[in-house]
Design a protein around this motif. Structure first.
Motif, short mmCIF file in Angstrom:
data_model
loop_
_atom_site.label_atom_id
_atom_site.label_comp_id
_atom_site.label_asym_id
_atom_site.label_seq_id
_atom_site.Cartn_x
_atom_site.Cartn_y
_atom_site.Cartn_z
N VAL A 126 0.56 -1.25 0.18
CA VAL A 126 0.00 0.15 -0.02
C VAL A 126 0.69 1.42 0.13
O VAL A 126 0.26 2.51 -0.21
N PHE A 127 2.21 1.35 0.67
CA PHE A 127 3.05 2.58 0.46
C PHE A 127 4.06 2.43 -0.34
O PHE A 127 4.13 3.06 -1.27
N ILE A 128 5.04 1.27 -0.37
CA ILE A 128 6.16 0.91 -1.18
C ILE A 128 5.74 0.90 -2.64
O ILE A 128 6.30 1.59 -3.59
N ALA A 129 4.72 0.14 -3.07
CA ALA A 129 4.51 -0.30 -4.37
C ALA A 129 4.03 1.12 -4.99
O ALA A 129 4.62 1.58 -6.44
N PRO A 130 3.02 1.84 -4.78
CA PRO A 130 2.63 3.11 -5.33
C PRO A 130 3.58 3.87 -5.40
O PRO A 130 3.89 4.97 -6.20
#
Lengths: 254, 63
Positions: A126-130
């Motif tokens: 939810v944080f790193i990928a986007p």
């Protein structure tokens, strides 16, 4: 079961929202406020995407001429806290269901350690990928059309969650199917051409660039804290519900 | 007859509760997704302004 999971999500979300508000006070909020100081000079051309009645005449930070916005200070802090709690409840509800699905299939025992692992995976999805495609943004940054980025964000987060799920849960070579799911969205990032910030003043750009770098770290740490705490709290709530027999007897029967 | 039918009824009710449990969990997840949509994605100006700092910190696309 429904009632127990919803109440559990609300409890976890309340704690998460208050914790996030504290993380923000320490890290991200001062940076957001500082960046907004440079935002008044912002050209209004890219405001089109916010409200139908906004025809780009506003120059302030808050979009739409007559749109309501909380006053800076206590009122803004109050609405931010409420929003954080709502976000916490939303993420907690989904995380609780995911954990319970894993528990029912015997792939997880709700303990602190496994909660931390699931929380870390949530952070990655939810944080790193986007953030790889669209790094955390401060007010005043220029970007591609909002709807496009929102769609990309949702698709990226869901594919990353599915990809990580495959990597961790699938057997044998099928694990590798998770890799393209993690990489694919990064090939279609709705990137923005042109200057990074709407404010053309070189001094402002310098200050905003520095604020932007600080914001990436501050939001990264705040979200890491949020997700690790979310994982642990959801695991503890699930363990308690399971111990009390509130989650049905599906796993006992199978 | 009854000896045969009992286990099958039991199995039916067990799979029934399985389905009901899956639906309940699906609704809980949907509830979470709807709240997240309201906080992070609702395009109304008032919703954006109220949740502004939250959207930035959680890296929901904003502006």
């Amino acid at each position: 079961m429904f009632r127990s999971l919803i109440l559990g999500a609300c409890l976890v979300g309340l704690i998460l929202g208050l914790a996030m508000t504290a993380f923000e006070a320490l890290g991200t909020s001062p940076i957001i406020l500082a960046a907004e100081q440079y935002e008044t000079a912002e050209p209004v051309a890219h405001h089109h995407d916010h409200a139908d009645h906004d025809h780009g005449e506003s120059t302030g930070h808050h979009h739409g001429d007559n749109a309501w916005a909380p006053a800076d200070g206590a009122e803004r802090l109050f609405y931010t806290t409420v929003s954080n709690i709502c976000a916490g409840i939303g993420f907690a509800a989904i995380l609780l269901v995911l954990m319970n699905q894993l528990r029912e299939r015997g792939r997880m025992t709700p303990k602190v350690q496994q909660g931390l692992l699931l929380g870390a995976l949530g952070y990655l999805a939810v944080f790193i990928a986007p953030s790889i495609g669209l790094p955390p943004e401060i007010p005043g940054a220029s970007a591609a059309a909002l709807e496009l980025r929102q769609t990309w964000w949702i698709v990226t987060v869901m594919l990353a969650a599915a990809g990580l799920g495959l990597l961790f849960l699938a057997a044998g070579w099928k694990r590798l199917l998770g890799v393209p799911l993690l990489i694919a969205p990064q090939l279609f990032v709705p990137a923005h051409d042109g200057p990074m910030f709407a404010n053309p003043d070189p001094e402002a750009v310098l200050a905003l660039t520095e604020l932007h770098h600080r914001f990436i770290w501050a939001s990264g740490l705040a979200n890491l804290g949020f997700w690790l705490l979310a994982g642990v709290l959801c695991a503890l709530v699930l363990k308690r519900l399971a111990d009390k027999g509130r989650l049905g007897h599906v796993n006992a029967a199978d | 007859m009854s000896v045969v039918s009992t286990p099958s009824t039991e199995r039916a009710s067990r799979s029934g509760s399985h389905v009901s449990s899956a639906i309940q969990q699906g609704v809980v997840a949907l509830f979470g997704a709807l709240i997240l949509y309201a906080v992070g994605f609702l395009p109304m100006s008032a919703a954006h302004n109220a949740a502004h700092d939250t959207r930035h910190t959680f890296v929901f696309p904003c502006h």
